[in-house]
Scaffold this motif. Structure first.
Motif, PDB file in Angstrom:
ATOM      1  N   LEU A 139       5.827 -13.845  -6.581  1.00 52.53           N
ATOM      2  CA  LEU A 139       5.636 -13.061  -7.806  1.00 52.53           C
ATOM      3  C   LEU A 139       4.150 -12.954  -8.142  1.00 52.53           C
ATOM      4  O   LEU A 139       3.649 -11.892  -8.514  1.00 52.53           O
ATOM      5  N   MET A 140       3.450 -14.075  -7.969  1.00 50.87           N
ATOM      6  CA  MET A 140       2.013 -14.065  -8.253  1.00 50.87           C
ATOM      7  C   MET A 140       1.294 -13.116  -7.293  1.00 50.87           C
ATOM      8  O   MET A 140       0.378 -12.388  -7.692  1.00 50.87           O
ATOM      9  N   ALA A 141       1.732 -13.108  -6.034  1.00 47.92           N
ATOM     10  CA  ALA A 141       1.141 -12.196  -5.047  1.00 47.92           C
ATOM     11  C   ALA A 141       1.345 -10.754  -5.486  1.00 47.92           C
ATOM     12  O   ALA A 141       0.417  -9.944  -5.478  1.00 47.92           O
ATOM     13  N   LEU A 142       2.576 -10.456  -5.910  1.00 47.38           N
ATOM     14  CA  LEU A 142       2.893  -9.101  -6.369  1.00 47.38           C
ATOM     15  C   LEU A 142       1.982  -8.702  -7.528  1.00 47.38           C
ATOM     16  O   LEU A 142       1.421  -7.605  -7.563  1.00 47.38           O
ATOM     17  N   MET A 143       1.839  -9.618  -8.485  1.00 47.59           N
ATOM     18  CA  MET A 143       1.018  -9.322  -9.655  1.00 47.59           C
ATOM     19  C   MET A 143      -0.441  -9.057  -9.266  1.00 47.59           C
ATOM     20  O   MET A 143      -1.066  -8.118  -9.743  1.00 47.59           O
ATOM     21  N   CYS A 144      -0.968  -9.898  -8.366  1.00 54.36           N
ATOM     22  CA  CYS A 144      -2.363  -9.713  -7.931  1.00 54.36           C
ATOM     23  C   CYS A 144      -2.542  -8.357  -7.269  1.00 54.36           C
ATOM     24  O   CYS A 144      -3.513  -7.642  -7.532  1.00 54.36           O
ATOM     25  N   LEU A 145      -1.592  -7.998  -6.390  1.00 54.07           N
ATOM     26  CA  LEU A 145      -1.713  -6.730  -5.670  1.00 54.07           C
ATOM     27  C   LEU A 145      -1.633  -5.545  -6.635  1.00 54.07           C
ATOM     28  O   LEU A 145      -2.368  -4.570  -6.502  1.00 54.07           O
ATOM     29  N   GLN A 146      -0.740  -5.626  -7.614  1.00 55.44           N
ATOM     30  CA  GLN A 146      -0.622  -4.525  -8.578  1.00 55.44           C
ATOM     31  C   GLN A 146      -1.880  -4.405  -9.426  1.00 55.44           C
ATOM     32  O   GLN A 146      -2.399  -3.318  -9.645  1.00 55.44           O
ATOM     33  N   VAL A 147      -2.361  -5.555  -9.906  1.00 53.49           N
ATOM     34  CA  VAL A 147      -3.521  -5.541 -10.799  1.00 53.49           C
ATOM     35  C   VAL A 147      -4.790  -5.085 -10.067  1.00 53.49           C
ATOM     36  O   VAL A 147      -5.678  -4.496 -10.665  1.00 53.49           O
ATOM     37  N   SER A 148      -4.841  -5.309  -8.744  1.00 56.76           N
ATOM     38  CA  SER A 148      -6.028  -4.901  -7.989  1.00 56.76           C
ATOM     39  C   SER A 148      -6.209  -3.386  -8.049  1.00 56.76           C
ATOM     40  O   SER A 148      -7.288  -2.881  -7.775  1.00 56.76           O
ATOM     41  N   LEU A 200       0.910 -14.232  -0.652  1.00 53.41           N
ATOM     42  CA  LEU A 200       2.132 -13.781   0.027  1.00 53.41           C
ATOM     43  C   LEU A 200       2.358 -14.586   1.303  1.00 53.41           C
ATOM     44  O   LEU A 200       3.489 -14.922   1.646  1.00 53.41           O
ATOM     45  N   GLU A 201       1.264 -14.893   1.974  1.00 52.16           N
ATOM     46  CA  GLU A 201       1.369 -15.697   3.185  1.00 52.16           C
ATOM     47  C   GLU A 201       1.896 -17.097   2.843  1.00 52.16           C
ATOM     48  O   GLU A 201       2.794 -17.611   3.489  1.00 52.16           O
ATOM     49  N   GLN A 202       1.326 -17.667   1.778  1.00 52.44           N
ATOM     50  CA  GLN A 202       1.784 -18.998   1.347  1.00 52.44           C
ATOM     51  C   GLN A 202       3.249 -18.966   0.904  1.00 52.44           C
ATOM     52  O   GLN A 202       3.953 -19.960   0.967  1.00 52.44           O
ATOM     53  N   ALA A 203       3.680 -17.798   0.409  1.00 50.96           N
ATOM     54  CA  ALA A 203       5.053 -17.682  -0.093  1.00 50.96           C
ATOM     55  C   ALA A 203       6.063 -17.558   1.030  1.00 50.96           C
ATOM     56  O   ALA A 203       7.260 -17.708   0.815  1.00 50.96           O
ATOM     57  N   SER A 204       5.557 -17.259   2.227  1.00 43.43           N
ATOM     58  CA  SER A 204       6.465 -16.997   3.345  1.00 43.43           C
ATOM     59  C   SER A 204       6.902 -18.273   4.047  1.00 43.43           C
ATOM     60  O   SER A 204       6.836 -18.386   5.261  1.00 43.43           O
ATOM     61  N   VAL A 205       7.348 -19.242   3.282  1.00 34.82           N
ATOM     62  CA  VAL A 205       7.921 -20.462   3.848  1.00 34.82           C
ATOM     63  C   VAL A 205       9.301 -20.670   3.234  1.00 34.82           C
ATOM     64  O   VAL A 205       9.632 -20.019   2.249  1.00 34.82           O
ATOM     65  N   GLY A 206      10.078 -21.555   3.837  1.00 32.43           N
ATOM     66  CA  GLY A 206      11.408 -21.804   3.311  1.00 32.43           C
ATOM     67  C   GLY A 206      12.339 -20.675   3.702  1.00 32.43           C
ATOM     68  O   GLY A 206      11.959 -19.767   4.447  1.00 32.43           O
ATOM     69  N   ASN A 207      13.575 -20.701   3.197  1.00 38.02           N
ATOM     70  CA  ASN A 207      14.532 -19.693   3.649  1.00 38.02           C
ATOM     71  C   ASN A 207      15.015 -18.783   2.529  1.00 38.02           C
ATOM     72  O   ASN A 207      15.971 -18.051   2.677  1.00 38.02           O
ATOM     73  N   GLU A 208      14.340 -18.823   1.396  1.00 33.33           N
ATOM     74  CA  GLU A 208      14.749 -17.944   0.310  1.00 33.33           C
ATOM     75  C   GLU A 208      13.911 -16.670   0.333  1.00 33.33           C
ATOM     76  O   GLU A 208      12.685 -16.723   0.310  1.00 33.33           O
ATOM     77  N   ALA A 212       6.362  -7.655  -3.178  1.00 26.40           N
ATOM     78  CA  ALA A 212       4.975  -7.985  -2.836  1.00 26.40           C
ATOM     79  C   ALA A 212       4.662  -7.498  -1.419  1.00 26.40           C
ATOM     80  O   ALA A 212       3.593  -6.949  -1.160  1.00 26.40           O
ATOM     81  N   ALA A 213       5.625  -7.664  -0.518  1.00 29.18           N
ATOM     82  CA  ALA A 213       5.411  -7.221   0.862  1.00 29.18           C
ATOM     83  C   ALA A 213       5.243  -5.701   0.907  1.00 29.18           C
ATOM     84  O   ALA A 213       4.413  -5.180   1.656  1.00 29.18           O
ATOM     85  N   ILE A 214       6.034  -4.990   0.088  1.00 32.39           N
ATOM     86  CA  ILE A 214       5.925  -3.521   0.034  1.00 32.39           C
ATOM     87  C   ILE A 214       4.542  -3.122  -0.491  1.00 32.39           C
ATOM     88  O   ILE A 214       3.860  -2.264   0.087  1.00 32.39           O
ATOM     89  N   ALA A 215       4.126  -3.794  -1.563  1.00 30.57           N
ATOM     90  CA  ALA A 215       2.791  -3.499  -2.104  1.00 30.57           C
ATOM     91  C   ALA A 215       1.732  -3.776  -1.044  1.00 30.57           C
ATOM     92  O   ALA A 215       0.788  -3.001  -0.881  1.00 30.57           O
ATOM     93  N   ALA A 216       1.914  -4.862  -0.293  1.00 31.13           N
ATOM     94  CA  ALA A 216       0.930  -5.235   0.729  1.00 31.13           C
ATOM     95  C   ALA A 216       0.843  -4.190   1.834  1.00 31.13           C
ATOM     96  O   ALA A 216      -0.240  -3.882   2.310  1.00 31.13           O
ATOM     97  N   VAL A 217       1.994  -3.622   2.224  1.00 28.84           N
ATOM     98  CA  VAL A 217       1.982  -2.575   3.260  1.00 28.84           C
ATOM     99  C   VAL A 217       1.130  -1.399   2.789  1.00 28.84           C
ATOM    100  O   VAL A 217       0.282  -0.887   3.516  1.00 28.84           O
ATOM    101  N   HIS A 218       1.362  -0.979   1.534  1.00 33.86           N
ATOM    102  CA  HIS A 218       0.575   0.133   0.997  1.00 33.86           C
ATOM    103  C   HIS A 218      -0.911  -0.203   0.964  1.00 33.86           C
ATOM    104  O   HIS A 218      -1.754   0.626   1.275  1.00 33.86           O
ATOM    105  N   MET A 219      -1.197  -1.431   0.594  1.00 36.27           N
ATOM    106  CA  MET A 219      -2.595  -1.767   0.363  1.00 36.27           C
ATOM    107  C   MET A 219      -3.355  -2.067   1.651  1.00 36.27           C
ATOM    108  O   MET A 219      -4.569  -2.052   1.670  1.00 36.27           O
ATOM    109  N   LYS A 220      -2.596  -2.326   2.714  1.00 38.62           N
ATOM    110  CA  LYS A 220      -3.277  -2.557   3.982  1.00 38.62           C
ATOM    111  C   LYS A 220      -3.586  -1.243   4.686  1.00 38.62           C
ATOM    112  O   LYS A 220      -4.370  -1.198   5.634  1.00 38.62           O
ATOM    113  N   ALA A 221      -2.962  -0.158   4.225  1.00 34.66           N
ATOM    114  CA  ALA A 221      -3.218   1.155   4.834  1.00 34.66           C
ATOM    115  C   ALA A 221      -4.551   1.692   4.318  1.00 34.66           C
ATOM    116  O   ALA A 221      -4.801   1.653   3.118  1.00 34.66           O
ATOM    117  N   VAL A 222      -5.394   2.200   5.226  1.00 32.99           N
ATOM    118  CA  VAL A 222      -6.698   2.704   4.785  1.00 32.99           C
ATOM    119  C   VAL A 222      -6.561   4.062   4.095  1.00 32.99           C
ATOM    120  O   VAL A 222      -7.410   4.474   3.331  1.00 32.99           O
TER     121      VAL A 222
END
Lengths: 421, 110
Positions: free
Chosen positions: A245-254, A288-296, A304-314
């Motif tokens: 959730l924090m990752a999502l918020m950071c990406l949106q606020v950026s 988001l990387e730190q969040a990618s542990v565990g099985n939930e 957050a992953a969707i936002a990251a895809v958009h933001m990694k595109a130039v």
């Protein structure tokens, strides 16, 4: 008292943030059934600060000054009451002994305990027995230090409504005897879900505004992030979905600055990507990387992953649509809804074929009044060289679009189509 | 001497920490301005409560001595040419929007 020349500017929201901290600590001292008393003490403390600092200047340690005053007011209250009434709180025992009372109260005003108190208050305010809208209002009031009027402004409603929501929440806390504690391990995950939902709604309220005081709305995002950060700082509540959730918020606020225009917001496709905040983006990617542990796999992970895809595109054209489609497929199952279907259809259009995207779009029938929906239809018609349908869809979009940036974009599209005929 | 009555601390708008802080900043700015002009000599906030000793019998009673708008919140001693100039300076007090009042009294010279 320091009255040097340059100390007269206090940090941004000192009063508001300290109000939230003090209310949480005082609630823990006095019990969750005495939130009003806690709030009154906070109010009196801040008034006293305003009155004396205004004359004498800001003390060297403003927070410490506030805590000392609040502490004494709390002790006064306890001493005046203890013969008559019982105080229901974890330090109730200490309260019956004058010898240990001040040290118990002092201990709760230590920095680590303040954070703990804020977390406890957060879990109480977001208790499942309280209605969601009341959870949000109480969280903002007690932990965010916002006034009823400010909350009402933020939610485009009146003070009376907010007042009622808060009153209902307090009633529940009293009636259900909800104690201020971190939930036990077996309930922790589901209770965290409830808290995250409130923080997510709070953030979205600030991020997708209708029309209102812009500044305050950004404050809502900031407040949501501040409270989410509290959950991250505590090892017990630092779960992958919280990081997501924090990752999502950071990406949106950026994208805050890049999406602002004079009368509304610029859509993702039209934003100047060089204006996205690199610092917040990297923070978001890292979280988001730190969040990618565990099985939930939570909805926050996906968003957050969707936002990251958009933001990694130039550029918009550079977007990885195949990856987006996979993410939207999972999200649509986890959290069905027309907006997600709209985005999924667009991803299908770019990942598979325009024709399939168009077909998927036409299956959605709840978005007739959404201009993004009509613009998406227009876009795929245009890409399929069906100029008449494209023009009609873009015109539909134009008739319901609200911001000048959207209108300009749509007019340009329509002009382009007409010129090509 | 400027004596401040009532004002911001009892205004309903002040139920907001954010508004309280913003209002305090206005006081800072005002005091700073007076200070820079070399007009500010001293100032003290007053507690709302206290004791009153009165009469031949030195009768002691508890404050508050006034209610709401009448309560004295504090005072400034400032340097001014005359009462008119002092009155003009008093008009910069940030509390008027919250119904505050400022009493302007010349300190008697020996």
């Amino acid at each position: 008292m320091a009255r040097s020349e340059n100390v007269q500017q206090l940090t941004g929201h000192l009063f508001r943030h300290e109000a939230g901290k003090m209310a949480a600590v005082l609630a823990r001292i006095l019990g969750s059934d005495r939130l009003e008393v806690a709030e009154d003490i906070v109010q009196d403390t801040l008034i006293k600060a305003m009155e004396t600092w205004g004359f004498k200047g800001v003390p060297e340690n403003p927070s410490g000054w506030l805590y000392a005053v609040a502490k004494n007011k709390a002790l006064d209250f306890i001493r005046s009451r203890q013969r008559h009434e019982q105080i229901h709180s974890e330090i109730a025992k200490a309260i019956h002994s004058e010898w240990s009372l001040p040290s118990s109260v002092n201990g709760l005003f230590l920095e680590s305990e303040i954070e703990d108190s804020q977390l406890r208050m957060m879990f109480a305010a977001c208790h499942p027995s309280i209605q969601e809208e009341s959870q949000i209002a109480l969280t903002l009031k007690i932990l965010g230090g916002l006034s009823v009027r400010e909350i009402a402004n933020a939610f485009l409603t009146n003070e009376e409504t907010i007042q009622k929501r808060i009153a209902r929440a307090k009633e529940k806390l009293r009636d259900e005897k909800i104690s201020l504690e971190i939930p036990s391990p077996q309930f922790l995950s589901s209770r965290i879900d409830a808290v995250l939902k409130v923080l997510y709604l709070l953030f979205n309220e600030g991020y997708h505004p209708s029309q209102s005081d812009q500044l305050l709305r950004e404050d809502l995002c900031e407040e949501a992030m501040r409270l989410t950060y509290l959950l991250i700082q505590n090892l017990v509540t630092r779960q992958p979905k919280v990081l997501a959730l924090m990752a999502l918020m950071c990406l949106q606020v950026s994208r805050f600055d890049a999406r602002k225009c004079s009368d509304g917001f610029i859509s993702l496709e039209q934003q100047d990507r060089s204006r996205w905040s690199k610092e917040l983006m990297n923070k978001g990617f890292g979280l988001l990387e730190q969040a990618s542990v565990g099985n939930e796999l939570s909805e926050y992970h996906l968003e957050a992953a969707i936002a990251a895809v958009h933001m990694k595109a130039v550029s918009f054209a550079d977007t990885n649509w195949n990856r987006l489609l996979i993410l939207y497929d999972i999200l649509a199952q986890l959290k069905p809804g027309p907006i997600i279907e709209l985005n999924r259809a667009i991803a299908i259009g770019y990942a598979k074929s325009y024709r399939e995207g168009l077909e998927e779009l036409r299956k959605i029938n709840e978005l007739e009044s959404n201009h993004f929906y009509h613009a998406a239809l227009g876009n795929f018609f245009w890409l399929l060289k069906d100029r008449d349908h494209a023009e009609r869809s873009y015109s539909n979009a134009l008739s319901i679009a609200t911001t000048s940036a959207d209108k300009d974009f749509l007019r340009k599209k329509i002009d382009e189509i007409q010129l090509s005929k | 001497m400027l004596i401040f009555h009532g004002g911001s601390s009892i205004a309903p708008e002040m139920r907001s920490p954010e508004a309280l802080q913003a209002h305090m900043q206005k006081w800072f700015a005002w005091v700073e301005k007076l200070r820079k002009e070399g007009r500010y000599l001293s100032g003290e906030p007053l507690e709302p409560t206290g004791k009153m000793v009165s009469g031949k019998k030195k009768l002691v009673t508890d404050g508050p001595f006034a209610e709401g708008k009448e309560v004295v919140g504090g005072f400034f001693i400032i340097e001014a040419k005359d009462i008119n100039e002092a009155t003009e300076l008093a008009k910069d007090c940030p509390d008027f929007i919250y119904d505050g009042a400022v009493q302007v009294r010349p300190v008697q010279k020996m």
